[in-house]
Scaffold this motif. Sequence first.
Motif, PDB file in Angstrom:
ATOM      1  N   GLY A 151       0.841  -1.408   0.075  1.00  0.00           N
ATOM      2  CA  GLY A 151       0.005  -0.142  -0.028  1.00  0.00           C
ATOM      3  C   GLY A 151       0.934   1.242  -0.054  1.00  0.00           C
ATOM      4  N   GLY A 152       0.274   2.457  -0.456  1.00  0.00           N
ATOM      5  CA  GLY A 152       1.115   3.717  -0.600  1.00  0.00           C
ATOM      6  C   GLY A 152       2.331   3.585  -1.597  1.00  0.00           C
ATOM      7  N   VAL A 153       3.061   4.235  -1.635  1.00  0.00           N
ATOM      8  CA  VAL A 153       4.064   4.389  -2.743  1.00  0.00           C
ATOM      9  C   VAL A 153       5.448   4.341  -2.159  1.00  0.00           C
ATOM     10  N   ARG A 154       6.423   3.835  -2.896  1.00  0.00           N
ATOM     11  CA  ARG A 154       7.867   3.750  -2.241  1.00  0.00           C
ATOM     12  C   ARG A 154       8.680   4.485  -3.190  1.00  0.00           C
ATOM     13  N   ALA A 155       9.528   5.266  -2.126  1.00  0.00           N
ATOM     14  CA  ALA A 155      10.499   6.212  -2.677  1.00  0.00           C
ATOM     15  C   ALA A 155      11.939   5.924  -1.720  1.00  0.00           C
ATOM     16  N   VAL A 156      12.886   6.800  -2.453  1.00  0.00           N
ATOM     17  CA  VAL A 156      14.340   6.473  -1.637  1.00  0.00           C
ATOM     18  C   VAL A 156      14.385   7.822  -1.100  1.00  0.00           C
TER      19      VAL A 156
END
Length: 158
Positions: free
Chosen positions: A128-133
Motif C-alpha cells: 500500500g502507499g508508494v515507495r521512494a528513496v
Amino acid sequence: MTMPMPESQPPRTFVPGPPVSPSGPLLGWLNEAADTTPQRLVRLPVVMRFDPKRLGIIAGAVGIDPDDEGDRDVIRLTLNDRAMGVPLADRVRAHCPTGEDTCAVWLDGYWGLPSGAFSQEGQPDPEGGVRAVFSPVSVGCAVTAGQRPEDVRALIEQ
C-alpha cells in the motif's frame, strides 16, 4: 603539538514544509524540493521497524506512529545510509526503547539519492502507499508521541 580542529559547520536552519499526511502533497513537495542544485537537506519523521534481533532496519516510512504500519496513505522508504559511515540501525537504536521493534525518529537527509542522482515519482508499493528513496545523513531525536500526522510538518534546509 596540538591538532588543528576542523572548522565548525554553521548551524542549519530548517523551514516548515507540508504536513506528513496526506502523502500526495508531501510527495509532490519532496520531489520539487529535491530537484534543486545544490540538493537541499530535508528533515522527516520516519517510522522504522527493526528485524527481530534489532540488528538491522527492515522497513521505513514517513510518519510519526509506529502502530500505523498498515496505512495505505503512506510513503514507504528505501533508506540509503551509505553516506553515514555507520549503519543507520546503529544510530537509530539509541533513540528507540529497548525491546521495541518499531520507533519513530527525525532524520536529516536527501530525497532521492545524494549527488544529484534524483529520479523518483513514488512507485506503487505492494503493501500500500508508494515507495521512494531517502538518503539520511544524520539522526535527530525521537518523534514526540501523541501528535496527529496532519499537525507534523516535513522541514527543508533554508
